[in-house]
Scaffold this active site. Structure first.
Site, PDB file in Angstrom:
ATOM      1  N   ASP A   1       0.838  -1.200   0.000  1.00  0.00           N
ATOM      2  CA  ASP A   1       0.000   0.000   0.000  1.00  0.00           C
ATOM      3  C   ASP A   1       0.874   1.252   0.000  1.00  0.00           C
ATOM      4  O   ASP A   1       1.747   1.418   0.855  1.00  0.00           O
ATOM      5  CB  ASP A   1      -0.888  -0.032   1.248  1.00  0.00           C
ATOM      6  CG  ASP A   1      -2.038   0.945   1.175  1.00  0.00           C
ATOM      7  OD1 ASP A   1      -2.149   1.679   0.177  1.00  0.00           O
ATOM      8  OD2 ASP A   1      -2.843   0.957   2.124  1.00  0.00           O
TER       9      ASP A   1
ATOM     10  N   ASP B   1      -8.125   5.746  -2.225  1.00  0.00           N
ATOM     11  CA  ASP B   1      -8.873   4.833  -1.361  1.00  0.00           C
ATOM     12  C   ASP B   1     -10.371   5.073  -1.520  1.00  0.00           C
ATOM     13  O   ASP B   1     -10.832   6.217  -1.508  1.00  0.00           O
ATOM     14  CB  ASP B   1      -8.512   5.054   0.106  1.00  0.00           C
ATOM     15  CG  ASP B   1      -7.121   4.550   0.449  1.00  0.00           C
ATOM     16  OD1 ASP B   1      -6.479   3.954  -0.427  1.00  0.00           O
ATOM     17  OD2 ASP B   1      -6.696   4.760   1.593  1.00  0.00           O
TER      18      ASP B   1
END
Length: 222
Positions: free
Chosen positions: A110, A169
């Site tokens: 990530d 996100d």
């Protein structure tokens, strides 16, 4: 989902009927290793408070299921991941081998606390891809999550990725859901970067998340 919930009569997994719902990956985003590394050679240390049986034991348990379930592990191409635990910057080969030894089947990387320069981001993801390829389990699925940084669809496959995030996100509201769909579809030739074993990823489905004012609620989620 902590250790006791896995091994105490398999309560949580059986209630969810994972296999019947076609889930195949059990991914851990936090809590599975401690906030400091070993002194030498700087390996990640398992969080034995929450996972007293160890991550390898969890992987073996998942692999024993029929059909076989897979374990996903999480890190960041930075000094810390999004949860404040050690990231893999400067420990790429050490961490990918640790994940392989733990029995991980899927590594999610990530973009958090990482480089803001697109080229540096791309180079770091490529280095992690090389580390996976040279680990004792080069078949671990490699998820590249740069939030669309530097047009990830153009370099994700070359970096060894099996899928790559294309946008920010996703959150529990229609604006974010539509944004994450619109971003890849606004690229005219994005389909040309997809092939067997390499896919564009629009982020998670907004299902079962905690509702908030203006968010997508239960009926629409279903």
């Amino acid at each position: 989902m902590y250790d006791i919930q896995i091994y105490d009569g398999e309560c949580c997994m059986q209630r969810m009927d994972w296999e019947k719902r076609f889930y195949r990956y059990y991914a851990i985003f936090s809590t599975f290793y401690r906030v400091q590394r070993s002194m030498v050679p700087g390996e990640l240390l398992e969080n034995k408070t929450l996972w007293p049986n160890g991550i390898r034991s969890l992987a073996d348990y998942l692999h024993s299921k029929t059909p076989k379930l897979q374990l996903g592990c999480y890190t960041s191409p930075a000094t810390k991941n999004c949860c404040g635990e050690p990231g893999s910057l400067a420990y790429e080969y050490v961490d990918m081998e640790t994940f392989a030894q733990w029995g991980c089947d899927h590594v999610m990387v990530d973009w958090c606390r990482a480089y803001s320069d697109p080229k540096q981001t791309r180079d770091e993801y490529a280095l992690i891809g090389q580390a996976i390829a040279n680990s004792s389990n080069p078949n671990m699925i490699y998820g590249i999550w740069p939030g669309g940084m530097g047009k990830s669809w153009k370099w994700g496959a070359a970096s060894g990725g099996h899928y790559w995030r294309t946008a920010r996100d996703i959150k529990n509201d229609w604006e974010d859901v539509l944004f994450n769909f619109d971003t890849p579809y606004s690229v005219p030739d994005i389909a040309s970067y997809t092939k067997p074993g390499g896919y564009t990823f629009l982020d998670q489905m907004v299902v079962g998340v905690v509702p908030h004012p203006g968010g997508i609620r239960g009926l629409v989620q279903r």
